[in-house]
Design an enzyme around this catalytic site. Sequence first.
Site, PDB file in Angstrom:
ATOM      1  N   LEU A 179      -7.131  29.377  30.746  1.00  0.00           N
ATOM      2  CA  LEU A 179      -6.710  30.680  31.270  1.00  0.00           C
ATOM      3  C   LEU A 179      -6.159  30.532  32.683  1.00  0.00           C
ATOM      4  O   LEU A 179      -6.745  29.865  33.517  1.00  0.00           O
ATOM      5  CB  LEU A 179      -7.907  31.636  31.297  1.00  0.00           C
ATOM      6  N   CYS A 235      -9.034  25.321  40.131  1.00  0.00           N
ATOM      7  CA  CYS A 235      -8.939  24.351  39.025  1.00  0.00           C
ATOM      8  C   CYS A 235      -8.142  23.103  39.345  1.00  0.00           C
ATOM      9  O   CYS A 235      -8.676  22.003  39.281  1.00  0.00           O
ATOM     10  CB  CYS A 235      -8.369  25.059  37.804  1.00  0.00           C
TER      11      CYS A 235
HETATM   12  C1  UDX Z   1      -4.526  26.707  35.984  1.00  0.00           C
HETATM   13  C2  UDX Z   1      -3.973  26.371  34.607  1.00  0.00           C
HETATM   14  O1  UDX Z   1      -2.643  26.897  34.480  1.00  0.00           O
HETATM   15  C3  UDX Z   1      -4.867  26.991  33.522  1.00  0.00           C
HETATM   16  O2  UDX Z   1      -4.385  26.617  32.252  1.00  0.00           O
HETATM   17  C4  UDX Z   1      -6.282  26.465  33.723  1.00  0.00           C
HETATM   18  O3  UDX Z   1      -7.151  27.012  32.751  1.00  0.00           O
HETATM   19  C5  UDX Z   1      -6.775  26.827  35.116  1.00  0.00           C
HETATM   20  O4  UDX Z   1      -5.888  26.269  36.094  1.00  0.00           O
HETATM   21  P1  UDX Z   1      -4.534  28.758  37.661  1.00  0.00           P
HETATM   22  O5  UDX Z   1      -5.126  27.754  38.594  1.00  0.00           O
HETATM   23  O6  UDX Z   1      -5.172  30.068  37.505  1.00  0.00           O
HETATM   24  O7  UDX Z   1      -4.446  28.100  36.146  1.00  0.00           O
HETATM   25  O8  UDX Z   1      -3.040  29.030  38.153  1.00  0.00           O
HETATM   26  P2  UDX Z   1      -1.606  28.490  37.792  1.00  0.00           P
HETATM   27  O9  UDX Z   1      -0.784  29.627  37.381  1.00  0.00           O
HETATM   28  O10 UDX Z   1      -1.670  27.307  36.919  1.00  0.00           O
HETATM   29  O11 UDX Z   1      -1.078  28.010  39.251  1.00  0.00           O
HETATM   30  C6  UDX Z   1      -1.782  26.984  39.909  1.00  0.00           C
HETATM   31  C7  UDX Z   1      -1.104  26.745  41.251  1.00  0.00           C
HETATM   32  O12 UDX Z   1       0.200  26.209  41.047  1.00  0.00           O
HETATM   33  C8  UDX Z   1      -0.927  28.026  42.077  1.00  0.00           C
HETATM   34  O13 UDX Z   1      -1.164  27.742  43.449  1.00  0.00           O
HETATM   35  C9  UDX Z   1       0.538  28.375  41.855  1.00  0.00           C
HETATM   36  O14 UDX Z   1       1.095  29.096  42.955  1.00  0.00           O
HETATM   37  C10 UDX Z   1       1.156  27.000  41.747  1.00  0.00           C
HETATM   38  N1  UDX Z   1       2.403  27.002  40.966  1.00  0.00           N
HETATM   39  C11 UDX Z   1       2.357  27.325  39.641  1.00  0.00           C
HETATM   40  C12 UDX Z   1       3.585  26.653  41.589  1.00  0.00           C
HETATM   41  O15 UDX Z   1       3.599  26.379  42.789  1.00  0.00           O
HETATM   42  N2  UDX Z   1       4.729  26.623  40.855  1.00  0.00           N
HETATM   43  C13 UDX Z   1       4.748  26.938  39.526  1.00  0.00           C
HETATM   44  O16 UDX Z   1       5.823  26.908  38.913  1.00  0.00           O
HETATM   45  C14 UDX Z   1       3.524  27.305  38.904  1.00  0.00           C
END
Ligand code: UDX
Length: 439
Positions: free
Chosen positions: A150, A263
């Site tokens: 998630l 995460c």
């Molecule tokens: C992540 C995983 O996506 C999810 O599957 C797992 O269960 C938990 O960890 P989350 O940490 O909630 O989810 O956020 P996510 O949307 O994955 O973004 C993580 C980080 O990467 C954030 O700081 C976000 O800003 C950054 N990010 C994400 C980017 O910088 N660029 C992107 O294109 C996507």
Amino acid sequence: MKIGIIGTGYVGLVSTVCFASVGHTLVSIDRRDIIVDSLTRGIPTIYEENMESMLQNTIASKSITFSSDFNALKDCEVVFLAVGTPSLPNGHADLSQVFSAIDSLLPIVSLQTMIAVRSTVPVGTISRIRNYLASQGKQAQMLGFCPEFLREGVAISDFLNPSYLVFASEQKEGCLLLQKVYQPIIDKNPEVKIVCCTTYETAELTKYTINSFLATKITFMNQIAQLAQSSGADMSQLISAIGADRRIGDMFLTPGPGFGGSCFPKDTLSLVKCGISYGVDMSVVEAVNHANERHKEYVASWILEELEKHVYVEGKTIAVWGLTFKAGTDDVRDSAAIKIIRSLLIRNIKVRAYDPKGNQNFQQQVGTPNLVLCSTPIEAIINADALVVLTEWPEFSKVDVSLVKSSMNGTQPFVFDTRGILPLQDFKQQGFITYKFGI
Ligand code: UDX
């Protein structure tokens, strides 16, 4: 089915309301009475899109019981452990909450009740739990692993619309039981891919692999964005090109100030430790963590160096919009804003910050006199010399740019967009010197 869930955090509470919303009867356990009381009254203890309405609807339909008493879990067919597994100072995952929950469960549930670990745990943990159960004379206890995938901010949508599900159990009927719990969701998502792993280690490593791969993808794109910035390459065009390659895919390519959250940082670190414990080189993932931290420093230096081409930064005021690690959540854990704002404060810059949901949590992380937390974006911008956007909250892209300009200090205004969401042409027309990182 009667389902139990231990833990009411970002995973536990989302799992509770979602399982209840598809017809199960839920018992949600948290040892903290204040949390149980709040949730029982329909007041969420975390921010997630649609959480409040989902919680209140499922309480109204009497599908959920919140309690601090483990005895309420009696007669559950499956009890999910969604407790925290934070990083220890040595980088290993702290499993104390997992084993404490198991010890509390064993005298209460029958051998037929499946204990299903949902928390992200190091490879080998569930086998450790299986051996622990055997040492307690409970070798016949039903045991499973059911990792979650998630994303915060969209967790409810991700839960109810999965593209894949991963289950693991060494008992023959174990995966079938987990599939039975998810059946109402599988029925609504007939395309969902279900992987029933034959070993716990397969499912544990799958979880770490996915998160670490995504963290690697983001960090790689952030470094490419640095190179694009220095070489004059256009990141938007580059991303549309590489995203068209089916082997790469067009998601998780957006550059930003560096990944954060509870995460990616924790799971990449834990995977490195896992490699060490098995004597396997995980230097790629290790490099990702270091590169991500350096990237946050790069963004802070980029802001300061560009400003210093025009003004002395000492004593200036910078407005920061966005403190959470991403939009859609109140979570600031390992947010890039922490390191970047600290880099500004250490240069004797006054910071006025605003986040729609993260102010309170951020205050607990970086509470200093030179940091003023504001209740609106415009309040944060009052008398500021520069604006920096660190989180992609949609409201920031809809702001009245002329009001922003008139609220700032009357000299030359600057704006830094690290998420590619601001209408920078409008800012240029208002006389701003504009900077964007990435797209
Ligand atoms: C992540 C995983 O996506 C999810 O599957 C797992 O269960 C938990 O960890 P989350 O940490 O909630 O989810 O956020 P996510 O949307 O994955 O973004 C993580 C980080 O990467 C954030 O700081 C976000 O800003 C950054 N990010 C994400 C980017 O910088 N660029 C992107 O294109 C996507």
